[in-house]
Design an enzyme around this catalytic site. Sequence first.
Site, PDB file in Angstrom:
ATOM      1  N   TYR A  29      -3.884  14.615  -3.140  1.00 55.14           N
ATOM      2  CA  TYR A  29      -4.291  13.863  -1.954  1.00 55.14           C
ATOM      3  C   TYR A  29      -5.380  14.607  -1.180  1.00 55.14           C
ATOM      4  O   TYR A  29      -5.213  14.969  -0.007  1.00 55.14           O
ATOM      5  CB  TYR A  29      -3.077  13.581  -1.066  1.00 55.14           C
ATOM      6  CG  TYR A  29      -3.298  12.451  -0.090  1.00 55.14           C
ATOM      7  CD1 TYR A  29      -3.485  11.144  -0.535  1.00 55.14           C
ATOM      8  CD2 TYR A  29      -3.328  12.691   1.282  1.00 55.14           C
ATOM      9  CE1 TYR A  29      -3.684  10.107   0.359  1.00 55.14           C
ATOM     10  CE2 TYR A  29      -3.533  11.659   2.179  1.00 55.14           C
ATOM     11  CZ  TYR A  29      -3.707  10.374   1.710  1.00 55.14           C
ATOM     12  OH  TYR A  29      -3.918   9.338   2.608  1.00 55.14           O
TER      13      TYR A  29
ATOM     14  N   HIS B  81       1.704   4.322  -2.981  1.00 53.98           N
ATOM     15  CA  HIS B  81       1.630   5.791  -2.914  1.00 53.98           C
ATOM     16  C   HIS B  81       2.801   6.400  -3.686  1.00 53.98           C
ATOM     17  O   HIS B  81       2.651   7.423  -4.362  1.00 53.98           O
ATOM     18  CB  HIS B  81       1.658   6.267  -1.464  1.00 53.98           C
ATOM     19  CG  HIS B  81       0.324   6.207  -0.776  1.00 53.98           C
ATOM     20  ND1 HIS B  81      -0.827   6.733  -1.319  1.00 53.98           N
ATOM     21  CD2 HIS B  81      -0.042   5.673   0.423  1.00 53.98           C
ATOM     22  CE1 HIS B  81      -1.839   6.553  -0.497  1.00 53.98           C
ATOM     23  NE2 HIS B  81      -1.399   5.895   0.570  1.00 53.98           N
TER      24      HIS B  81
ATOM     25  N   GLU C 279      -5.899   6.772  -2.341  1.00 49.43           N
ATOM     26  CA  GLU C 279      -5.921   5.777  -1.271  1.00 49.43           C
ATOM     27  C   GLU C 279      -6.406   4.423  -1.780  1.00 49.43           C
ATOM     28  O   GLU C 279      -5.874   3.372  -1.404  1.00 49.43           O
ATOM     29  CB  GLU C 279      -6.831   6.252  -0.129  1.00 49.43           C
ATOM     30  CG  GLU C 279      -6.137   7.085   0.921  1.00 49.43           C
ATOM     31  CD  GLU C 279      -5.037   6.327   1.639  1.00 49.43           C
ATOM     32  OE1 GLU C 279      -5.245   5.158   2.022  1.00 49.43           O
ATOM     33  OE2 GLU C 279      -3.951   6.901   1.809  1.00 49.43           O
TER      34      GLU C 279
ATOM     35  N   ASP D 280      -9.890  14.779   7.285  1.00 48.24           N
ATOM     36  CA  ASP D 280      -9.153  13.728   6.577  1.00 48.24           C
ATOM     37  C   ASP D 280      -8.983  14.074   5.097  1.00 48.24           C
ATOM     38  O   ASP D 280      -9.202  13.249   4.211  1.00 48.24           O
ATOM     39  CB  ASP D 280      -9.864  12.378   6.732  1.00 48.24           C
ATOM     40  CG  ASP D 280      -9.051  11.209   6.180  1.00 48.24           C
ATOM     41  OD1 ASP D 280      -7.806  11.276   6.220  1.00 48.24           O
ATOM     42  OD2 ASP D 280      -9.670  10.235   5.702  1.00 48.24           O
TER      43      ASP D 280
ATOM     44  N   HIS E 231      -9.709   8.545   3.365  1.00 46.38           N
ATOM     45  CA  HIS E 231      -9.693   7.188   3.904  1.00 46.38           C
ATOM     46  C   HIS E 231     -11.100   6.619   4.074  1.00 46.38           C
ATOM     47  O   HIS E 231     -11.244   5.467   4.478  1.00 46.38           O
ATOM     48  CB  HIS E 231      -8.970   7.154   5.257  1.00 46.38           C
ATOM     49  CG  HIS E 231      -7.500   7.368   5.151  1.00 46.38           C
ATOM     50  ND1 HIS E 231      -6.917   8.603   5.324  1.00 46.38           N
ATOM     51  CD2 HIS E 231      -6.490   6.506   4.876  1.00 46.38           C
ATOM     52  CE1 HIS E 231      -5.607   8.500   5.170  1.00 46.38           C
ATOM     53  NE2 HIS E 231      -5.314   7.242   4.893  1.00 46.38           N
TER      54      HIS E 231
ATOM     55  N   HIS F 253       0.840  -1.203   0.000  1.00 41.16           N
ATOM     56  CA  HIS F 253       0.000   0.000   0.000  1.00 41.16           C
ATOM     57  C   HIS F 253       0.875   1.253   0.000  1.00 41.16           C
ATOM     58  O   HIS F 253       0.687   2.159  -0.826  1.00 41.16           O
ATOM     59  CB  HIS F 253      -0.911  -0.018   1.236  1.00 41.16           C
ATOM     60  CG  HIS F 253      -1.674   1.253   1.471  1.00 41.16           C
ATOM     61  ND1 HIS F 253      -3.025   1.372   1.221  1.00 41.16           N
ATOM     62  CD2 HIS F 253      -1.276   2.479   1.935  1.00 41.16           C
ATOM     63  CE1 HIS F 253      -3.423   2.596   1.517  1.00 41.16           C
ATOM     64  NE2 HIS F 253      -2.369   3.289   1.953  1.00 41.16           N
ATOM     65  N   GLU F 254       1.815   1.318   0.935  1.00 39.91           N
ATOM     66  CA  GLU F 254       2.644   2.523   1.047  1.00 39.91           C
ATOM     67  C   GLU F 254       3.540   2.702  -0.179  1.00 39.91           C
ATOM     68  O   GLU F 254       3.723   3.819  -0.675  1.00 39.91           O
ATOM     69  CB  GLU F 254       3.486   2.474   2.322  1.00 39.91           C
ATOM     70  CG  GLU F 254       2.686   2.391   3.612  1.00 39.91           C
ATOM     71  CD  GLU F 254       1.706   3.535   3.815  1.00 39.91           C
ATOM     72  OE1 GLU F 254       1.836   4.573   3.149  1.00 39.91           O
ATOM     73  OE2 GLU F 254       0.803   3.394   4.652  1.00 39.91           O
TER      74      GLU F 254
END
Length: 413
Positions: free
Chosen positions: A241, A230, A250, A313, A318, A226-227
């Site tokens: 974002y 990005h 995301e 957020d 998210h 996942h990271e």
Amino acid sequence: MTGSLSKKSRGKFATTTPSAQVQQSALKKVAEQSKAAPDKLTVTETKAYWYDAKLVSKKNAQSVAVPAFKVDIKGPSADKKGEPATWVVFVDATNTGKVLGSWSETKHLNRVVCDNANQQIDPNQAGCGTDSIQSTRAEGEAPSGIEDVDKIYDYLGNTEKFYAQYTQVANLTNLIGNDTGDGHGQALRATVRLCTYDECPYQNAFWSGTYMAYGSGLTTEDITAHELTHGVTQNTNGLVYSDEPGAINESMSDVFGELTFLVDTANPCNTAQNRWKLGACSSIGVIRDMANPKAHRQPDSYNGQYWYTGSGDNGGVHTNSGVGNKTAELLVDGGSLNGVTVTGLGIEKTAALYWTTQTLLSANTDYAALSSALKNACNTNVQNSTAGTTAADCVQVANATKATMLPQLKTRT
């Protein structure tokens, strides 16, 4: 790396049949780069290809596809004691003596993992391979004996392997890796067992723009991929974002993170019970369920229950990512939602679809544009014979966007 995936194209093929000069140019380039004996090198395949320097990880290149021939070569490695090696070379179709790009397929991965050992630090200073946090395990080194370090080392490798096998990213390290000047070169870098002055252990993981950092016990395969994704998004389309672009950003990380995890059948956490559950087996437990987003107060449909319209957020990145996540889950496994039934495509076709989609998005893509991009990407993959994608598959892609009630715009065919 095809013209259809690029922002624009330039030039045309005079012929798609390669001349002898094409292979000669490719073999010469590999012999020069690898120091391998020319008579030990063999061309395994040559085919016409649209070459885009931007999509093969050349960061400062413009996204312009030009006609080329892709040449695959195999032979013994000169610097790895004769171990089998493979190379890819792109030769200009309009000037067959010119090589546009080349690399070894066997030497890309470079990993550096640092252990912060739960020391409280400023998270903005958590970069791996700096004066304050030095390498604990680098590429080729033996296991450290520190569980979080060794897990992340393996998962960095698994993610690069996934991208090389299922997308057109030949070299993840080159695309998003960072060189801190610590002597380990450009590498995928991660700091584990992070503690901040406010929270110890740190209950999250993040991509900083150049490296990853994890709190203790958050070192799972899906979180790692996942990271890293990005970073891929940052260097592919630069999705903003915030608001809908941020939710799609995301979701793309969740999609590629979960697919990387799902293909790793050796991971003991990869069970039927954990399928589509982000964060399973981590110290904080499941944080999102892509098959059932509502279980974690995420919407599974555009503007549906739990759709977030506030400013927190970054506009609900998210939360509203649940819509994109459910779309991807339906495309892999199939199912019904909002009266629409989707026949699943499986992981390979869906991964190829989402990679092509990544290359079609712009920084401000919203869910309406994502809906169109998914359908256009499917048509592109049919035209390019990618992952065995068929026109019938594109019907299912359209169905999935309707099932999650994504806005429907016109698509090209």
